[in-house]
Design a protein around this motif. Structure first.
Motif, PDB file in Angstrom:
ATOM      1  N   ALA A 105       4.188   0.541 -12.617  1.00 52.12           N
ATOM      2  CA  ALA A 105       3.474  -0.254 -13.211  1.00 52.12           C
ATOM      3  C   ALA A 105       1.654  -0.335 -12.545  1.00 52.12           C
ATOM      4  CB  ALA A 105       3.626  -1.422 -13.597  1.00 52.12           C
ATOM      5  N   ILE A 106       1.883  -0.531 -11.225  1.00 48.56           N
ATOM      6  CA  ILE A 106       1.185  -0.353 -10.127  1.00 48.56           C
ATOM      7  C   ILE A 106       0.477   0.798 -10.050  1.00 48.56           C
ATOM      8  CG2 ILE A 106       0.680  -0.399  -7.439  1.00 48.56           C
ATOM      9  CD1 ILE A 106       3.024  -2.294  -6.786  1.00 48.56           C
ATOM     10  N   TYR A 107       1.369   2.094 -10.122  1.00 47.32           N
ATOM     11  CA  TYR A 107       0.237   2.530  -9.441  1.00 47.32           C
ATOM     12  C   TYR A 107      -0.813   3.124 -11.150  1.00 47.32           C
ATOM     13  CZ  TYR A 107       1.203   4.571  -4.754  1.00 47.32           C
ATOM     14  OH  TYR A 107       1.330   3.855  -3.321  1.00 47.32           O
ATOM     15  N   THR A 108       0.379   2.972 -11.995  1.00 49.65           N
ATOM     16  CA  THR A 108      -0.701   3.053 -13.399  1.00 49.65           C
ATOM     17  C   THR A 108      -2.240   1.707 -13.697  1.00 49.65           C
ATOM     18  OG1 THR A 108       0.909   2.197 -14.958  1.00 49.65           O
ATOM     19  CG2 THR A 108       1.040   4.668 -14.273  1.00 49.65           C
ATOM     20  N   GLY A 109      -1.692   1.655 -12.849  1.00 51.52           N
ATOM     21  CA  GLY A 109      -2.943  -0.057 -12.847  1.00 51.52           C
ATOM     22  C   GLY A 109      -2.417  -1.279 -13.941  1.00 51.52           C
ATOM     23  N   LYS A 110      -1.483  -1.282 -14.507  1.00 50.70           N
ATOM     24  CA  LYS A 110      -0.948  -1.999 -15.008  1.00 50.70           C
ATOM     25  C   LYS A 110      -0.421  -3.526 -14.552  1.00 50.70           C
ATOM     26  CE  LYS A 110       1.229   0.578 -18.145  1.00 50.70           C
ATOM     27  NZ  LYS A 110       2.319   1.991 -18.902  1.00 50.70           N
ATOM     28  N   ILE A 111      -0.035  -3.220 -13.324  1.00 43.80           N
ATOM     29  CA  ILE A 111      -0.543  -4.418 -11.935  1.00 43.80           C
ATOM     30  C   ILE A 111      -0.949  -4.021 -10.808  1.00 43.80           C
ATOM     31  CG2 ILE A 111       1.050  -5.867 -10.647  1.00 43.80           C
ATOM     32  CD1 ILE A 111       3.677  -5.289 -12.465  1.00 43.80           C
ATOM     33  N   THR A 112      -2.076  -4.913 -11.378  1.00 42.88           N
ATOM     34  CA  THR A 112      -3.169  -5.317  -9.791  1.00 42.88           C
ATOM     35  C   THR A 112      -3.522  -6.424  -9.065  1.00 42.88           C
ATOM     36  OG1 THR A 112      -4.255  -5.720 -11.938  1.00 42.88           O
ATOM     37  CG2 THR A 112      -4.574  -3.585 -11.755  1.00 42.88           C
ATOM     38  N   ASN A 113      -2.195  -7.037  -9.103  1.00 44.65           N
ATOM     39  CA  ASN A 113      -2.536  -8.143  -8.433  1.00 44.65           C
ATOM     40  C   ASN A 113      -1.172  -8.776  -8.067  1.00 44.65           C
ATOM     41  OD1 ASN A 113      -2.699 -10.993  -6.961  1.00 44.65           O
ATOM     42  ND2 ASN A 113      -4.548 -10.729  -8.042  1.00 44.65           N
ATOM     43  N   TRP A 114      -0.606  -8.345  -6.279  1.00 51.01           N
ATOM     44  CA  TRP A 114       0.855  -9.450  -5.264  1.00 51.01           C
ATOM     45  C   TRP A 114       1.175 -10.508  -6.354  1.00 51.01           C
ATOM     46  CZ3 TRP A 114       3.001  -4.940  -4.290  1.00 51.01           C
ATOM     47  CH2 TRP A 114       2.018  -3.977  -3.283  1.00 51.01           C
ATOM     48  N   LYS A 115       1.089 -11.769  -7.157  1.00 55.28           N
ATOM     49  CA  LYS A 115       0.457 -12.516  -7.632  1.00 55.28           C
ATOM     50  C   LYS A 115       1.754 -13.027  -8.705  1.00 55.28           C
ATOM     51  CE  LYS A 115      -2.825 -13.898 -10.583  1.00 55.28           C
ATOM     52  NZ  LYS A 115      -3.944 -15.241 -10.544  1.00 55.28           N
ATOM     53  N   LEU A 116       1.060 -11.180  -9.040  1.00 58.87           N
ATOM     54  CA  LEU A 116       2.022 -11.175 -10.254  1.00 58.87           C
ATOM     55  C   LEU A 116       3.749 -10.635 -10.013  1.00 58.87           C
ATOM     56  CD1 LEU A 116      -0.568  -9.265 -12.381  1.00 58.87           C
ATOM     57  CD2 LEU A 116       0.783 -11.917 -13.004  1.00 58.87           C
ATOM     58  N   LEU A 117       4.557 -10.100  -8.937  1.00 57.15           N
ATOM     59  CA  LEU A 117       5.186  -9.261  -8.499  1.00 57.15           C
ATOM     60  C   LEU A 117       5.292  -9.706  -7.021  1.00 57.15           C
ATOM     61  CD1 LEU A 117       3.926  -6.082  -7.622  1.00 57.15           C
ATOM     62  CD2 LEU A 117       5.320  -6.702  -9.411  1.00 57.15           C
ATOM     63  N   GLY A 118       5.262 -11.793  -6.941  1.00 51.18           N
ATOM     64  CA  GLY A 118       5.775 -12.965  -6.120  1.00 51.18           C
ATOM     65  C   GLY A 118       5.441 -12.894  -4.616  1.00 51.18           C
ATOM     66  N   GLY A 119       3.987 -12.032  -4.870  1.00 49.96           N
ATOM     67  CA  GLY A 119       3.200 -12.190  -3.602  1.00 49.96           C
ATOM     68  C   GLY A 119       2.182 -13.319  -3.790  1.00 49.96           C
ATOM     69  N   THR A 120       1.427 -12.570  -2.784  1.00 45.07           N
ATOM     70  CA  THR A 120       0.409 -14.227  -2.779  1.00 45.07           C
ATOM     71  C   THR A 120      -0.568 -13.464  -3.728  1.00 45.07           C
ATOM     72  OG1 THR A 120      -1.037 -12.518  -0.983  1.00 45.07           O
ATOM     73  CG2 THR A 120       0.418 -14.144  -0.146  1.00 45.07           C
ATOM     74  N   ASP A 121      -2.083 -13.720  -3.819  1.00 42.57           N
ATOM     75  CA  ASP A 121      -3.182 -13.550  -5.157  1.00 42.57           C
ATOM     76  C   ASP A 121      -4.242 -12.478  -4.815  1.00 42.57           C
ATOM     77  OD1 ASP A 121      -4.438 -13.224  -6.523  1.00 42.57           O
ATOM     78  OD2 ASP A 121      -5.740 -15.515  -7.098  1.00 42.57           O
ATOM     79  N   GLN A 122      -3.420 -11.516  -4.109  1.00 41.83           N
ATOM     80  CA  GLN A 122      -4.458 -10.846  -4.201  1.00 41.83           C
ATOM     81  C   GLN A 122      -4.353  -9.578  -4.379  1.00 41.83           C
ATOM     82  OE1 GLN A 122      -3.482  -9.380   0.176  1.00 41.83           O
ATOM     83  NE2 GLN A 122      -5.607  -8.490   0.973  1.00 41.83           N
ATOM     84  N   LYS A 123      -5.338  -8.512  -4.462  1.00 40.77           N
ATOM     85  CA  LYS A 123      -5.804  -7.418  -5.190  1.00 40.77           C
ATOM     86  C   LYS A 123      -5.356  -6.609  -4.716  1.00 40.77           C
ATOM     87  CE  LYS A 123      -9.181  -4.221  -6.501  1.00 40.77           C
ATOM     88  NZ  LYS A 123     -10.104  -3.272  -6.208  1.00 40.77           N
ATOM     89  N   ILE A 124      -4.983  -5.652  -5.677  1.00 41.85           N
ATOM     90  CA  ILE A 124      -3.341  -4.057  -4.796  1.00 41.85           C
ATOM     91  C   ILE A 124      -4.054  -3.431  -4.711  1.00 41.85           C
ATOM     92  CG2 ILE A 124      -1.470  -2.704  -5.628  1.00 41.85           C
ATOM     93  CD1 ILE A 124       0.225  -5.390  -7.106  1.00 41.85           C
ATOM     94  N   THR A 125      -4.419  -2.458  -3.347  1.00 42.96           N
ATOM     95  CA  THR A 125      -4.447  -1.112  -2.974  1.00 42.96           C
ATOM     96  C   THR A 125      -4.027   0.308  -2.761  1.00 42.96           C
ATOM     97  OG1 THR A 125      -6.631  -2.228  -2.088  1.00 42.96           O
ATOM     98  CG2 THR A 125      -6.143  -0.105  -1.008  1.00 42.96           C
ATOM     99  N   VAL A 126      -4.254   0.674  -4.266  1.00 43.72           N
ATOM    100  CA  VAL A 126      -3.559   1.779  -4.349  1.00 43.72           C
ATOM    101  C   VAL A 126      -3.959   2.651  -3.605  1.00 43.72           C
ATOM    102  CG1 VAL A 126      -2.392   3.140  -6.030  1.00 43.72           C
ATOM    103  CG2 VAL A 126      -2.816   0.943  -6.665  1.00 43.72           C
ATOM    104  N   VAL A 127      -2.310   3.432  -3.017  1.00 43.25           N
ATOM    105  CA  VAL A 127      -2.957   4.702  -2.263  1.00 43.25           C
ATOM    106  C   VAL A 127      -2.388   5.819  -2.386  1.00 43.25           C
ATOM    107  CG1 VAL A 127      -2.859   5.733   0.870  1.00 43.25           C
ATOM    108  CG2 VAL A 127      -3.325   2.784  -0.078  1.00 43.25           C
TER     109      VAL A 127
END
Length: 255
Positions: A105-127
């Motif tokens: 989901a992260i790599y296909t752009g369906k999840i774009t923020n770490w808060k949705l995965l139990g992390g902080t409110d921060q944009k995911i940078t996909v490398v």
């Protein structure tokens, strides 16, 4: 000492996988020490380059950190070690576990923020890795993705670029050689490897064949290699270089 039969061929050119290149460079140095007059030239560019250069004759030996594909049956591969691929996050990212579905989901752009995965409110940078890199092929195969499905923010070439990108961005995620990542962690680089399927991403688990995302590290020739190339390949597969393999955090080949 070098056999006199090799006097006319004093240079070996190896091209391909950036994962194998540092190991091949060290093996090459030891080979040169034992064979005065021989020079081993190691160039990166990805496994596909190694295959193509070997086919065209631009390289004596290719480096491919994957199995050969069915359409590459004109080539011969020689395993020199094993490697595992691990997901890395920044050390300060509080997320410690991701499922295959979440990574997909992260790599296909369906999840774009770490808060949705139990992390902080921060944009995911996909490398993501560039096309032609065997690490990309293995990653896509494992997660059942096509290149067109991936939505990267950063495209990198070798492992060091991926590690540097994640180390400099708390919100980044990438995938790299476990051996390289373990080495960087040991020297204080602020990254962390994630386990997969409950198995820790360690060289030891790759050695024990427990880690689900692993691959062979191969040298490649077009048909039977020339005598000097054959001598180098045999040297690279011997126990004489096992210390170099483990120093790079790879797993020596089974014998």
């Amino acid at each position: 000492m070098m056999n006199s039969a090799f006097a006319e061929t004093q240079k070996l050119v190896l091209t391909g996988s950036s994962t194998i290149a540092p190991l091949a460079l060290e093996i090459g140095k030891r080979f040169e020490q034992r064979n005065p007059g021989v020079r081993v030239d190691v160039q990166t560019g990805g496994s596909t380059r190694g295959v193509n250069d070997t086919r065209s004759g631009l390289a004596d030996i290719g480096m491919a950190s994957r199995k050969l594909n069915p359409d590459e049956s004109d080539l011969i591969s020689y395993r020199i070690a094993m490697d595992g691929i691990g997901i890395i996050l920044h050390r300060d990212n509080p997320v410690h576990e991701l499922s295959d579905d979440q990574i997909r989901a992260i790599y296909t752009g369906k999840i774009t923020n770490w808060k949705l995965l139990g992390g902080t409110d921060q944009k995911i940078t996909v490398v993501n890795k560039a096309e032609g890199r065997s690490t990309l092929e293995l990653f896509l195969h494992h997660f059942k993705l096509k290149s067109r499905d991936v939505r990267p923010h950063v495209i990198i070439g070798d492992n060091q670029q991926g590690i540097k990108t994640v180390a400099g961005n708390v919100g980044a995620i990438s995938y790299v050689s476990i051996g390289t990542a373990e080495y960087e962690q040991a020297y204080g680089t602020p990254i962390r490897l994630l386990g997969m399927h409950g198995v820790a991403a360690t060289v030891e688990n790759v050695r024990a064949a427990h880690f689900p995302l692993s691959r062979p590290l191969n040298l490649v020739s077009r048909g039977a290699p020339n005598p000097l190339a054959q001598q180098f390949i045999s040297f690279a597969q011997s126990q004489v270089v096992d210390d170099l393999v483990t120093a790079q955090y790879f797993v020596p080949r089974a014998r």
